[in-house]
Design a protein around this motif. Sequence first.
Motif, mmCIF file in Angstrom:
data_model
loop_
_atom_site.group_PDB
_atom_site.id
_atom_site.type_symbol
_atom_site.label_atom_id
_atom_site.label_comp_id
_atom_site.label_asym_id
_atom_site.label_seq_id
_atom_site.Cartn_x
_atom_site.Cartn_y
_atom_site.Cartn_z
ATOM 1 N N PHE A 1 0.855 -1.172 0.000
ATOM 2 C CA PHE A 1 0.000 0.000 0.000
ATOM 3 C C PHE A 1 0.904 1.239 0.000
ATOM 4 O O PHE A 1 2.005 1.203 0.547
ATOM 5 N N PRO A 2 0.472 2.351 -0.580
ATOM 6 C CA PRO A 2 1.309 3.551 -0.540
ATOM 7 C C PRO A 2 1.481 4.062 0.886
ATOM 8 O O PRO A 2 0.570 3.967 1.709
ATOM 9 N N GLY A 3 2.659 4.603 1.173
ATOM 10 C CA GLY A 3 2.904 5.130 2.512
ATOM 11 C C GLY A 3 4.356 5.485 2.716
ATOM 12 O O GLY A 3 5.206 5.269 1.843
ATOM 13 N N GLY A 4 4.663 6.025 3.881
ATOM 14 C CA GLY A 4 6.037 6.407 4.202
ATOM 15 C C GLY A 4 6.090 7.111 5.546
ATOM 16 O O GLY A 4 5.099 7.181 6.278
ATOM 17 N N ARG A 5 7.245 7.646 5.880
ATOM 18 C CA ARG A 5 7.450 8.252 7.196
ATOM 19 C C ARG A 5 6.912 9.683 7.248
ATOM 20 O O ARG A 5 6.670 10.320 6.229
ATOM 21 N N ILE A 6 6.743 10.179 8.468
ATOM 22 C CA ILE A 6 6.292 11.551 8.693
ATOM 23 C C ILE A 6 7.372 12.527 8.237
ATOM 24 O O ILE A 6 8.563 12.332 8.488
ATOM 25 N N GLU A 7 6.955 13.592 7.559
ATOM 26 C CA GLU A 7 7.841 14.697 7.194
ATOM 27 C C GLU A 7 7.432 15.942 8.005
ATOM 28 O O GLU A 7 6.315 16.011 8.538
ATOM 29 N N LEU A 8 8.333 16.912 8.075
ATOM 30 C CA LEU A 8 8.094 18.101 8.904
ATOM 31 C C LEU A 8 6.796 18.802 8.529
ATOM 32 O O LEU A 8 6.016 19.213 9.393
ATOM 33 N N GLY A 9 6.530 18.940 7.228
ATOM 34 C CA GLY A 9 5.345 19.660 6.802
ATOM 35 C C GLY A 9 4.039 19.007 7.207
ATOM 36 O O GLY A 9 2.992 19.671 7.260
ATOM 37 N N ASP A 10 4.075 17.691 7.509
ATOM 38 C CA ASP A 10 2.852 16.984 7.888
ATOM 39 C C ASP A 10 2.305 17.477 9.227
ATOM 40 O O ASP A 10 1.130 17.259 9.536
ATOM 41 N N ARG A 11 3.125 18.132 10.011
ATOM 42 C CA ARG A 11 2.679 18.631 11.316
ATOM 43 C C ARG A 11 1.997 19.996 11.199
ATOM 44 O O ARG A 11 1.452 20.501 12.183
ATOM 45 N N HIS A 12 2.028 20.599 10.011
ATOM 46 C CA HIS A 12 1.536 21.971 9.872
ATOM 47 C C HIS A 12 0.500 22.151 8.770
ATOM 48 O O HIS A 12 -0.007 23.253 8.590
ATOM 49 N N MET A 13 0.164 21.096 8.039
ATOM 50 C CA MET A 13 -0.787 21.220 6.944
ATOM 51 C C MET A 13 -2.205 21.418 7.473
ATOM 52 O O MET A 13 -2.629 20.771 8.429
ATOM 53 N N SER A 14 -2.950 22.312 6.814
ATOM 54 C CA SER A 14 -4.352 22.541 7.167
ATOM 55 C C SER A 14 -5.191 21.335 6.771
ATOM 56 O O SER A 14 -4.873 20.629 5.812
ATOM 57 N N VAL A 15 -6.286 21.121 7.497
ATOM 58 C CA VAL A 15 -7.167 19.980 7.212
ATOM 59 C C VAL A 15 -8.613 20.442 7.206
ATOM 60 O O VAL A 15 -8.964 21.487 7.754
ATOM 61 N N ALA A 16 -9.467 19.607 6.592
ATOM 62 C CA ALA A 16 -10.901 19.909 6.534
ATOM 63 C C ALA A 16 -11.662 19.252 7.672
ATOM 64 O O ALA A 16 -12.758 19.678 8.019
ATOM 65 N N GLY A 17 -11.123 18.199 8.239
ATOM 66 C CA GLY A 17 -11.793 17.485 9.326
ATOM 67 C C GLY A 17 -10.775 16.750 10.160
ATOM 68 O O GLY A 17 -9.648 16.516 9.723
ATOM 69 N N THR A 18 -11.145 16.387 11.362
ATOM 70 C CA THR A 18 -10.222 15.731 12.284
ATOM 71 C C THR A 18 -10.442 14.228 12.308
ATOM 72 O O THR A 18 -11.477 13.718 11.867
#
Length: 249
Positions: A64-81
């Motif tokens: 399945f597609p995937g990978g490790r956390i990158e720095l930007g993943d902690r700051h991206m805006s989201v539409a829902g939690t």
Amino acid sequence: MDQRTIEPQTPGPASAAPEPARRPALRPRDAATLILVDRRGRAPKVLMGRRNPGLVFMPGKFVFPGGRIELGDRHMSVAGTLPDYAEAALARQVTRPPHHLGRALALAAIRETHEETGLLVGTRAYGPPEAVPTGWEAFRAHGVLPDLEALHLVARAVTPPGRVRRFDTRFFAADRRAVAAEEPGRVGPASELVELAWLPLAKARKLDLPVITRAILDELEAQIAVDFAPHRPIPHHFVRHGKRQRTFL
């Protein structure tokens, strides 16, 4: 992480051979995977990708597609939690979990899915994000906000010791209808994934799969059967003392 340590040698006969260098234990890195599921037909299908045969880690395997956390993943805006059950499960059995760990893991799964497949999971209902961190530019260009409410937590699995790469991976699932946009050209001979296929679970199990991917397919099938009910147990796969273990978060 190819450094090696050499154990101190105990004095002995001159003819004694030196002990071989030992590879230090690798600490697993936080990572996330997204399983896209198409339930529009009689039998659910999942999106599988074959890894480039030239890669060091799991070459030629279907994953399945995937990978490790990158720095930007902690700051991206989201539409829902994320759902509450998922947030709670993701924080269990983690020593001093960082702030918003679940959010960062879910966003890593969505970003990696785009990078490897060209599929953007989210919604266009709220317009494009005003500003995005590095790695998320395509979401702004296509007017897509990642929607964490569309994700279901399926399992957690830790790569066994002794591997060339080790990851503490959380597996999420999302419906194919959560794909809001697509960029072609992400898959090919020079890419991380050289092919993609939507397959029923029975056919997916016949592919050249890592052991853990086969186990996660079983977990996925059981959770689809209960429509990802929030009270379901979340399995945790790992190896201890050379034996595979399966507990629950």
